[in-house]
Design a protein around this motif. Structure first.
Motif, PDB file in Angstrom:
ATOM      1  N   ASP A 130      16.373  38.016  77.485  1.00 33.85           N
ATOM      2  CA  ASP A 130      14.984  37.663  77.801  1.00 33.85           C
ATOM      3  C   ASP A 130      14.134  37.361  76.561  1.00 33.85           C
ATOM      4  OD1 ASP A 130      15.011  40.223  76.972  1.00 33.85           O
ATOM      5  OD2 ASP A 130      13.990  41.091  78.716  1.00 33.85           O
ATOM      6  N   LEU A 131      14.749  37.366  75.393  1.00 34.77           N
ATOM      7  CA  LEU A 131      14.033  36.947  74.186  1.00 34.77           C
ATOM      8  C   LEU A 131      14.175  35.428  74.038  1.00 34.77           C
ATOM      9  CD1 LEU A 131      12.734  37.560  71.308  1.00 34.77           C
ATOM     10  CD2 LEU A 131      15.096  37.508  70.476  1.00 34.77           C
ATOM     11  N   VAL A 132      13.050  34.740  73.984  1.00 34.51           N
ATOM     12  CA  VAL A 132      13.074  33.285  73.808  1.00 34.51           C
ATOM     13  C   VAL A 132      12.144  32.934  72.656  1.00 34.51           C
ATOM     14  CG1 VAL A 132      12.754  31.034  74.911  1.00 34.51           C
ATOM     15  CG2 VAL A 132      13.406  33.004  76.306  1.00 34.51           C
ATOM     16  N   GLU A 133      12.675  32.256  71.673  1.00 35.01           N
ATOM     17  CA  GLU A 133      11.857  31.914  70.508  1.00 35.01           C
ATOM     18  C   GLU A 133      12.039  30.445  70.138  1.00 35.01           C
ATOM     19  OE1 GLU A 133      11.892  36.186  68.124  1.00 35.01           O
ATOM     20  OE2 GLU A 133      13.263  34.607  67.505  1.00 35.01           O
ATOM     21  N   ILE A 134      10.963  29.857  69.641  1.00 34.40           N
ATOM     22  CA  ILE A 134      11.043  28.512  69.063  1.00 34.40           C
ATOM     23  C   ILE A 134      11.030  28.711  67.551  1.00 34.40           C
ATOM     24  CG2 ILE A 134       9.945  26.256  68.868  1.00 34.40           C
ATOM     25  CD1 ILE A 134       8.614  26.866  71.618  1.00 34.40           C
ATOM     26  N   ARG A 135      12.156  28.419  66.922  1.00 34.18           N
ATOM     27  CA  ARG A 135      12.313  28.767  65.507  1.00 34.18           C
ATOM     28  C   ARG A 135      12.291  27.534  64.603  1.00 34.18           C
ATOM     29  NH1 ARG A 135      17.194  33.293  65.420  1.00 34.18           N
ATOM     30  NH2 ARG A 135      16.051  34.959  66.490  1.00 34.18           N
ATOM     31  N   ASP A 136      11.902  27.763  63.401  1.00 36.39           N
ATOM     32  CA  ASP A 136      11.879  26.704  62.380  1.00 36.39           C
ATOM     33  C   ASP A 136      13.306  26.209  62.120  1.00 36.39           C
ATOM     34  OD1 ASP A 136      11.222  25.119  60.126  1.00 36.39           O
ATOM     35  OD2 ASP A 136      11.752  26.794  58.815  1.00 36.39           O
ATOM     36  N   ALA A 137      13.478  24.905  62.099  1.00 37.61           N
ATOM     37  CA  ALA A 137      14.817  24.339  61.846  1.00 37.61           C
ATOM     38  C   ALA A 137      14.821  23.475  60.592  1.00 37.61           C
ATOM     39  CB  ALA A 137      15.275  23.524  63.052  1.00 37.61           C
ATOM     40  N   SER A 138      13.862  23.707  59.716  1.00 40.16           N
ATOM     41  CA  SER A 138      13.767  22.812  58.551  1.00 40.16           C
ATOM     42  C   SER A 138      15.011  22.889  57.667  1.00 40.16           C
ATOM     43  CB  SER A 138      12.508  23.125  57.744  1.00 40.16           C
ATOM     44  OG  SER A 138      12.483  24.490  57.394  1.00 40.16           O
ATOM     45  N   ARG A 139      15.678  24.049  57.653  1.00 35.83           N
ATOM     46  CA  ARG A 139      16.898  24.159  56.831  1.00 35.83           C
ATOM     47  C   ARG A 139      18.103  23.505  57.518  1.00 35.83           C
ATOM     48  NH1 ARG A 139      14.324  28.582  57.032  1.00 35.83           N
ATOM     49  NH2 ARG A 139      15.708  29.550  58.545  1.00 35.83           N
ATOM     50  N   LEU A 140      17.970  23.267  58.812  1.00 35.18           N
ATOM     51  CA  LEU A 140      19.105  22.702  59.568  1.00 35.18           C
ATOM     52  C   LEU A 140      18.960  21.193  59.780  1.00 35.18           C
ATOM     53  CD1 LEU A 140      19.236  25.515  62.288  1.00 35.18           C
ATOM     54  CD2 LEU A 140      20.752  25.289  60.320  1.00 35.18           C
ATOM     55  N   TRP A 141      17.721  20.738  59.763  1.00 39.47           N
ATOM     56  CA  TRP A 141      17.443  19.314  60.032  1.00 39.47           C
ATOM     57  C   TRP A 141      18.130  18.447  58.973  1.00 39.47           C
ATOM     58  CZ3 TRP A 141      15.405  17.694  64.449  1.00 39.47           C
ATOM     59  CH2 TRP A 141      14.979  16.373  64.560  1.00 39.47           C
ATOM     60  N   GLY A 142      18.766  17.399  59.406  1.00 42.10           N
ATOM     61  CA  GLY A 142      19.447  16.507  58.466  1.00 42.10           C
ATOM     62  C   GLY A 142      20.928  16.819  58.319  1.00 42.10           C
ATOM     63  N   LEU A 143      21.338  18.001  58.773  1.00 44.33           N
ATOM     64  CA  LEU A 143      22.749  18.362  58.595  1.00 44.33           C
ATOM     65  C   LEU A 143      23.626  17.655  59.613  1.00 44.33           C
ATOM     66  CD1 LEU A 143      22.566  22.234  58.019  1.00 44.33           C
ATOM     67  CD2 LEU A 143      22.665  20.407  56.304  1.00 44.33           C
ATOM     68  N   ARG A 144      24.816  17.306  59.158  1.00 49.20           N
ATOM     69  CA  ARG A 144      25.831  16.793  60.080  1.00 49.20           C
ATOM     70  C   ARG A 144      26.456  17.974  60.839  1.00 49.20           C
ATOM     71  NH1 ARG A 144      29.114  11.861  57.244  1.00 49.20           N
ATOM     72  NH2 ARG A 144      27.324  10.743  56.401  1.00 49.20           N
ATOM     73  N   GLY A 145      27.275  17.646  61.836  1.00 47.16           N
ATOM     74  CA  GLY A 145      27.783  18.661  62.756  1.00 47.16           C
ATOM     75  C   GLY A 145      28.502  19.829  62.104  1.00 47.16           C
TER      76      GLY A 145
END
Lengths: 615, 79
Positions: A130-145
């Motif tokens: 039941d924990l739902v969060e919108i988290r920062d993805a700036s470190r993940l953005w731009g990464l390939r799979g």
């Protein structure tokens, strides 16, 4: 009213406001639309139907639906459906993907996740029960799979089930897929671009609870064991997965795309599953949670010091990024497939668009000045560069990033040609590149009507077929995608319906499946497809048809000379619509809509018929 | 008399139905396998859905003496 097999609620996440809520889904809605593709179509119709034409699939108004179904977690195999307004067809495409996220969503206490709005900064949605969060993805953005999966593991300190996009989705490439576990893709529909438009890098779900109770536990367990045994006995498929299609579909049934579908046959004995098994598979079998079929395999190839990993490649990827591009060296097909996975591109749609571009280049319609480098059949380096350019929207890749249909229109504009002069090389239906199963030899499963009348365009997993009250019909595909079941673990309708009944207690009969439940889903999808917009609209008199290439006789192989006639296809389309209770334009009749309880669609259908000039 | 009714493109390859007068009981799946091979249809029986005419599965190890009619279509669609 008790719901079995489902929790009766979905998560609703608004990325514009950051608001997270739970939406209750009424039991009758589930009984009416099942889940997965059906529920997505219902939600999209309910919330966006009145303004459908103006909704930009890549705008914040679009809703990304990630939905399980009543059989998720119970039936062998584990899938979920990603949907929304498609940036390819501008209708609704139910795009199925094998992923542990499916089980995890249910174990977290939900039946799915609806994502609306758009974030300003890159984010990922994290769900842990039941924990739902919108988290920062700036470190993940731009990464390939591959790098994304590693980085997420570092960030969370463990592996967690996730759906994510690569650079292609971030760059709003219309052939971008929603990816899972390195190589799995929900490719049809272009929902990777929808995630990108919302600045949503990933959805991570860690559910730890039980599944919802089932209606009749003993009967369910008995059926589950029975189906597990039957599916596990599918020896050919278990041994080679879909990879065997590279030989079987190409050589035996003459229905594999070869050089942008100019041919559908090849005799390259070194381009087959046995070679791949012996030289390239490093893991076999491989499966997601609860699948006794275990049809997936992991392959590795090394070219010029670079190592490439992909699954299989499964048939569609191997065909579209191999034979369709004139590539018959297995290691290079693996490399292109791995590249598409890593960039978050749908291998089918991208291979379709790149094959189209190579044919244009070979014919001199486009030149080195347009592309910046040579594009030739089988030229690995040029093809690899173009695939990357598509993902990053560089140069001519930016044109192809719109998908084959829109790229054809743009090339015609660039060259001052009539659109049909370029569209004749585009092997697509309603904005969706045709899957790697041709119709001309009639030795494969798609009937001549398969793509022309499908509500999901060229999607080979959702083909139209006659008779409509059988597993040949698209109603059956709608059922599998709504229940939500992997088609490779499915069995005959009688057992599937008993299974559904044991889990849900709904008592849906065969007559109800074909006559109302499945037909209702298909009819709503058809209405939304015909509404289309904002940038494309489909006229059934023009677009309910095969690509022109499919009317050219096969030039090679044992079925050389075989083709289908347009007259035959149009007659089959008319018969198909009649059997479904749709009019001559494929618009559901008012009588059909009333039978299906879709009273709120009657006005829309009247307007559609007026636009078509119907009496 | 044992009849197999084919759906979809199988019907365009094999005809809508194949009916055989058999002198002995034969395993249904083995018989279909033989039929596919004799007509050079490159499919194995585990790639088919074989059901009774009403859509119910045929009993395990059913013979042509147990069932008189079956409905046959391709199981694996796609890949």
């Amino acid at each position: 009213m008790q719901v079995y097999g489902l929790w009766g609620k979905v998560l609703d996440v608004d990325l514009s406001t950051g608001r997270v809520s739970e939406e209750r889904i009424h039991p009758i809605t589930y009984r009416t639309f099942l889940g997965g593709r059906g529920l997505a179509t219902y939600v999209l119709w309910r919330e966006l139907g009145r303004k459908w034409r103006s909704v930009d699939p890549l705008g914040p108004e679009n809703i990304l639906a990630i939905l399980t179904g009543p059989l998720t977690g119970y039936y062998p195999g584990i899938k979920l459906v990603v949907s929304g307004k498609s940036p390819q067809s501008c209708g609704v495409v139910g795009s199925a993907i094998s992923s542990h996220v499916a089980y995890s969503i249910k174990a977290a206490g939900y039946d799915g996740i609806l994502i609306r709005g758009a974030s300003r900064d890159s984010v990922y949605v994290y769900v842990r029960d039941d924990l739902v969060e919108i988290r920062d993805a700036s470190r993940l953005w731009g990464l390939r799979g591959l790098e994304f999966v590693k980085s997420l593991r570092r960030e969370l300190g463990r592996d967690a089930p996730s759906l994510y996009i690569g650079p292609a989705g971030e760059n709003l490439v219309r052939t971008a897929a929603v990816m899972a576990r390195w190589f799995h893709a929900a490719g049809y529909g272009g929902y990777g671009a929808v995630m990108g438009s919302k600045k949503l890098k990933a959805v991570v779900v860690e559910g730890s609870g039980p599944l919802p109770p089932v209606a009749r536990r003993e009967e369910f367990l008995k059926l589950r064991y029975e189906v597990m045994d039957r599916v596990a006995a599918r020896a050919t498929f278990r041994m080679w997965g879909t990879t065997s299609g590279l030989w079987r579909v190409g050589y035996e049934t003459s229905s594999e795309p070869v050089r942008n579908w100019v041919e559908e046959w090849h005799s390259r004995e070194d381009f087959n599953h046995v070679v791949i098994e012996r030289k390239y598979w490093i893991k076999n079998p491989w499966a997601d949670w609860g699948c006794p079929l275990a049809c997936m395999k992991v392959s590795r190839a090394v070219i010029d010091g670079a190592t490439y990993y992909t699954d299989g490649p499964d048939y569609e990827m191997g065909a579209y990024l191999g034979s369709n591009l004139g590539v018959f060296e297995v290691d290079k097909a693996i490399a292109l497939s791995a590249l598409a996975d890593d960039l978050g591109l749908c291998g089918i749609q991208t291979g379709n668009a790149v094959g189209f571009a190579v044919e244009l280049y070979e014919r001199g319609v486009i030149t080195r000045d347009d592309v910046g480098y040579d594009l030739r059949w089988g030229d690995f380096n040029g093809l690899r560069k173009l695939v990357e350019d598509v993902a990053y929207r560089r140069g001519f890749g930016n044109v192809l990033a719109e998908g084959t249909y829109r790229a054809a229109i743009e090339v015609a504009r660039m060259k001052g040609l009539p659109p049909e002069e370029v569209l004749k090389y585009a092997v697509q239906v309603k904005g969706v590149g045709v899957g790697a199963h041709g119709i001309r030899s009639r030795r494969d499963y798609p009937q001549p009507v398969a793509y022309a009348a499908s509500v999901q365009g060229g999607d080979h997993t959702s083909v139209a077929g006659l008779p409509v009250n059988s597993e040949e019909s698209e109603v059956w595909s709608a059922f599998l995608d709504s229940a939500v079941v992997c088609s490779f673990t499915s069995v005959e309708e009688d057992t599937m319906l008993k299974f559904l009944d044991a889990v849900t207690g709904w008592g849906i009969t065969r007559e109800e499946l074909y006559g109302t439940v499945g037909l209702r889903i298909l009819s709503l999808q058809r209405i939304l497809l015909l509404l289309g917009g904002p940038d494309v609209r489909w006229d059934p008199r023009v677009h309910d048809d095969n690509p022109p290439r499919f009317y050219e006789p096969l030039p090679s192989g044992p079925y050389a000379g075989s083709t289908v006639s347009r007259d035959e296809v149009l007659k089959s389309v008319a018969e198909y619509y009649k059997q479904l209770g749709w009019d001559e334009y494929g618009v559901p009749t008012e009588e059909t809509l009333k039978k299906l309880g879709l009273y709120d669609a009657v006005e829309t259908v009247r307007a559609l018929r007026r636009e078509l000039g119907a009496s | 008399m044992f009849c197999a009714y084919f759906l979809g493109n199988l019907a365009s390859q094999l005809g809508p139905a194949v009916c055989l007068e058999l002198g002995e009981c034969m395993d249904v799946l083995s018989l279909l396998d033989e039929l596919l091979r004799s007509r050079e249809v490159p499919l194995s029986v585990d790639e088919l859905l074989v059901t009774l005419p009403d859509g119910r599965p045929i009993p395990p190890r059913a013979t042509t003496c147990d069932v008189e009619e079956v409905r046959v279509l391709r199981l694996l669609r796609g890949g």
